[in-house]
Enzyme design. Structure first.
Site, short mmCIF file in Angstrom:
data_model
loop_
_atom_site.label_atom_id
_atom_site.label_comp_id
_atom_site.label_asym_id
_atom_site.label_seq_id
_atom_site.Cartn_x
_atom_site.Cartn_y
_atom_site.Cartn_z
N ARG A 1 0.82 -1.21 0.00
CA ARG A 1 0.00 0.00 0.00
C ARG A 1 0.85 1.27 0.00
O ARG A 1 0.58 2.21 -0.75
CB ARG A 1 -0.91 0.01 1.23
N ASP B 1 -16.51 8.85 7.59
CA ASP B 1 -15.42 7.88 7.47
C ASP B 1 -14.10 8.64 7.50
O ASP B 1 -14.06 9.82 7.15
CB ASP B 1 -15.54 7.08 6.17
#
Length: 295
Positions: A56, A157
């Site tokens: 990532r 979020d």
């Protein structure tokens, strides 16, 4: 917000041997990454997530022309308010969600709000790419009819990239087809031409949902209750028990006295906090001392 996004990115091994790396991730780098994401977002990264972390964050290093994770981390720590922290956090959060996931919760919500006389308010605290809050909006429309337009769903979020997708309300048709056809016809526009293979949420659904970025570890939450229901599903599993307890304590005053807190199927709050009492099927109500105080 956060759920397993497993795939080839998390597996960088071949025939039992680690593949050759073009970037340097030391044990000290991995330890520091785990500390930083815990400090920033409360996420506890297990030891076995090292390969996922490499995959990532390697994209961020290449973006900046770096070859060593230590250089990237030093750059971050020198600039505590840099926009790169947002990219760092986005990279290490995971998003697996679906429309009407853990389907037993939605009839329970419908029954809870069916006879409400005033506007209904719901907080979806891990909105991810939007499937959950839009499922809640569809449930309101099915249950309340025209009165649903007076209601609101606050969808938050920490992952800003996920929220951008959520706001667009556009999803692959294959994903939408997992919903029953009656709902698809009522709540989605199917794409044509260049948009074939995609489906967009209809305005009457999206208008009920307001998306915004929120870190559950932030000292202040820019939202106002009280809510008829709070959905906090499949995110607490990424926090340690101390963090879970702090968040649950902050949830309590934001829930109406008869409100419901919905958890994920693998989450159990009964032994973490005395703020809530298990009602059943991973649904909680406020503990009696909160209800009696008129919260």
């Amino acid at each position: 917000m956060i759920e397993q996004r497993e795939g080839v990115e998390a597996s960088q091994w071949s025939s039992g041997n680690q593949i050759e790396r073009d970037l340097v991730l030391t044990d000290a780098d991995f330890k520091r990454i785990r500390e930083l994401i815990y400090q920033r977002a409360g996420i506890v990264l297990a030891e076995h997530k090292r390969e996922m972390v490499y995959s990532r964050l390697a994209k961020r290093l290449r973006h900046h022309g770096l070859t060593r994770f230590s250089d990237y981390l030093q750059r971050l720590e020198r600039q505590p308010d840099a926009r790169e922290w947002e990219a760092f956090t986005n990279a290490l959060t995971t998003n697996l969600t679906a429309f009407f996931r853990e389907a037993h919760h939605f009839p329970l919500l419908a029954e809870h709000i069916r006879h409400k006389t005033g506007p209904v308010s719901i907080w979806c605290a891990a909105a991810s790419t939007g499937e959950e809050p839009y499922s809640l909006a569809m449930t309101l429309l099915e249950t309340l009819g025209p009165k649903a337009s007076q209601s609101r769903i606050v969808a938050t979020d920490i992952d800003t990239e996920a929220l951008q997708k959520a706001r667009s309300g556009v999803y692959p048709l294959e994903q939408v087809r997992k919903i029953d056809e009656v709902r698809v016809k009522r709540f989605f526009h199917k794409g044509t031409g260049k948009r074939i293979g995609l489906a967009r949420i209809r305005p009457e659904v999206s208008e009920l949902v307001a998306f915004s970025a929120l870190n559950l570890l932030a000292p202040q939450w820019p939202i106002k209750g009280p809510f008829d229901a709070i959905f906090c599903r499949n995110i607490m599993i990424y926090f340690d028990k101390e963090t879970q307890a702090k968040i649950l304590k902050r949830f309590a005053p934001l829930l109406k006295s008869d409100g419901l807190l919905f958890a994920g199927h693998s989450e159990n709050f009964s032994y973490i906090s005395n703020e809530f009492k298990l009602r059943g099927q991973t649904v909680y109500t406020l503990a009696p001392h909160h209800r009696s105080s008129g919260n």
